[in-house]
Design a protein around this motif. Structure first.
Motif, PDB file in Angstrom:
ATOM      1  N   ARG A 109       0.847  -1.211   0.000  1.00 40.51           N
ATOM      2  CA  ARG A 109       0.000   0.000   0.000  1.00 40.51           C
ATOM      3  C   ARG A 109       0.875   1.252   0.000  1.00 40.51           C
ATOM      4  O   ARG A 109       0.577   2.221  -0.698  1.00 40.51           O
TER       5      ARG A 109
ATOM      6  N   ALA B 276       0.880   4.131  -2.677  1.00 40.51           N
ATOM      7  CA  ALA B 276       0.533   5.489  -2.231  1.00 40.51           C
ATOM      8  C   ALA B 276       1.619   6.508  -2.567  1.00 40.51           C
ATOM      9  O   ALA B 276       1.323   7.668  -2.843  1.00 40.51           O
TER      10      ALA B 276
ATOM     11  N   PRO C 191      -7.406   4.256  -6.868  1.00 45.63           N
ATOM     12  CA  PRO C 191      -7.645   3.900  -5.473  1.00 45.63           C
ATOM     13  C   PRO C 191      -9.113   3.556  -5.243  1.00 45.63           C
ATOM     14  O   PRO C 191      -9.967   3.942  -6.047  1.00 45.63           O
TER      15      PRO C 191
END
Length: 130
Positions: A25, A29, A83
């Motif tokens: 993640r 990100a 996302p």
């Protein structure tokens, strides 16, 4: 050869599958992994990390459930195109909770504002620590 995609800490109280999910993640990100990037196969990643394939399957499955990755019969596991969908209000509340959690953790570690800002900048800039 480049740095490994993921590194597990065997001494951590955090289970390996959760360490994997957190790192993937973070890579997404921060833009180190982008939509369409192919992740290593289950067998390859299990071999590289010295863990059971079921651990990788669990991590990939939860990442898929949460919308971070998608699977393709031909290509394997890929970073999802965008996302997970959230309303502006949900995003604002989630961001507020995440920042509050970060500030509490930083305080518990004895990290000051300048050090925290520097680390956030470093990670957003894609630099590697250490």
């Amino acid at each position: 050869m480049g740095a490994p995609l993921l590194l597990l800490d065997p001494a951590s109280p955090i289970p390996p599958s959760e360490q994997m999910r957190m790192q993937i993640r973070l890579l997404i990100a921060t833009g180190r992994l982008v939509a369409g990037d192919v992740l290593p196969s289950v067998r390859q990643l299990a071999r590289d990390l010295g863990i059971a394939p079921n651990t990788v399957v669990r991590a990939y499955g939860e990442l898929q459930r949460d919308g971070w990755v998608v699977t393709s019969a031909r290509r394997g596991v890929l970073v999802a195109p965008c996302p997970p969908e959230r309303s502006m209000e949900e995003r604002a509340h989630a961001l507020e909770r995440a920042v509050a959690h970060l500030l509490v953790t930083a305080h518990q570690l004895g990290v000051g504002r300048d050090e925290l800002r520097a680390e956030i900048g470093r990670q957003l800039g894609g630099e590697r620590h250490g």
